[in-house]
Design an enzyme around this catalytic site. Sequence first.
Site, short mmCIF file in Angstrom:
data_model
loop_
_atom_site.label_atom_id
_atom_site.label_comp_id
_atom_site.label_asym_id
_atom_site.label_seq_id
_atom_site.Cartn_x
_atom_site.Cartn_y
_atom_site.Cartn_z
N TYR A 1 17.23 44.34 28.89
CA TYR A 1 16.60 43.06 28.54
C TYR A 1 17.46 41.90 29.02
CZ TYR A 1 19.97 42.57 24.70
OH TYR A 1 21.13 42.44 23.96
N CYS A 2 16.84 40.73 29.13
CA CYS A 2 17.57 39.49 29.39
C CYS A 2 17.03 38.43 28.44
CB CYS A 2 17.49 39.08 30.86
SG CYS A 2 15.84 38.73 31.48
N TRP A 3 17.03 37.17 28.84
CA TRP A 3 16.61 36.10 27.91
C TRP A 3 15.11 36.16 27.62
CZ3 TRP A 3 19.03 33.27 24.55
CH2 TRP A 3 18.41 32.15 24.02
N SER B 1 16.77 40.80 34.03
CA SER B 1 16.62 42.20 33.58
C SER B 1 15.72 42.96 34.54
CB SER B 1 16.06 42.24 32.17
OG SER B 1 14.81 41.58 32.10
N TYR C 1 15.29 38.84 24.95
CA TYR C 1 15.96 38.52 23.69
C TYR C 1 15.12 37.60 22.82
CZ TYR C 1 18.94 36.24 20.32
OH TYR C 1 19.42 35.72 19.14
#
Length: 351
Positions: A96-98, A104, A125
């Site tokens: 995952y990323c933001w 991601s 996130y």
Amino acid sequence: MPIVKLPADEALARLAEFDALIDARSPAEYALDRLPGALNWPSLNDEERALVGTEYKQVSPFAARKRGAVLVARNIAAHVEREAMDKPKDWKPLVYCWRGGQRSGALATVLAAIGWRVHLLEGGYQAFRRAVIAALEELPARFTYRVVCGVTGSGKSRLLQLLAAQGAQVLDLEALANHRGSVLGLVPGSPQPTQKQFETRVWDALRRFDPARPVIVESESKKVGDLRVPEALVERMRAAPCIRLDLPLEARVELLMQDYDFFVRDTAAFCARLDALRVLRGHEIVNGWQARSRAGATREVVRDLLVSHYDPIYRQSMQRNFAGLDKPLAVVEWDGSEAALEAAARRIAVL
């Protein structure tokens, strides 16, 4: 191998299935909060992220994407070489990323191309954070609670640790907040987590509990240090039955001298922390405590702090906020010895 995209609720319900949770955000973003146990494989570090952002605004989005592609490719290659070369074919990460977008997505694409079954957290996130906030409004109501009450220095934290070791369901908010719950509670050199990270820790603890068994928690206020306890949890705690833990005054002083030994060793730090009490106690009293501490009378200062400051405030707060204290489920007395506290823990565990 195709990338599997998972909505946040489904991903969080299946966290135990994954061999690794990989956070592709920058180290600064990761430090603020992350999924429990997540590893940081930044697609862009903090400096690179700022560089690409500046180029996006000042030059063009196209130039920024070229710059970003070079940096991301280089970083992903380093992560794979350093962290993933020993992973078996059936290794299954969640990435995952933001927002679940390019950072991601790039990492997931490379890992999937190698042949691993990669899952991607949809919404990143941000979706996780929304799910945690929603869960903290609902999760606390699933459980019954037993609240351990007792004046400062009565050994509540030590009791919680013993209860956890004996297999009880313990929610140790002070441990999760990295704070001992008073003006003197911040451990020098060991900062508290962010509010978001604290809430993630509380959520992570609650989601693992069995609703059929009681949760034992200390009688905290709405804040532990600088961190706010989730409101729904506070309400459940304050309505719960109480267990009162009693320890004689001199034994309490001795326990605090042990638990706060860093202040005993560092008089200057102790005196600096006492400055926070000037608003409540006045300059004359605080100056007197500091002078006595510098003269080597720390034990006497601790006793005076308990009798004249902490005990009256604690009793007022408990009477105001914990109705169950008037008729406690049990009153447990101990003498400061390890054997007595172990006996107290066994007694409480069967209540």
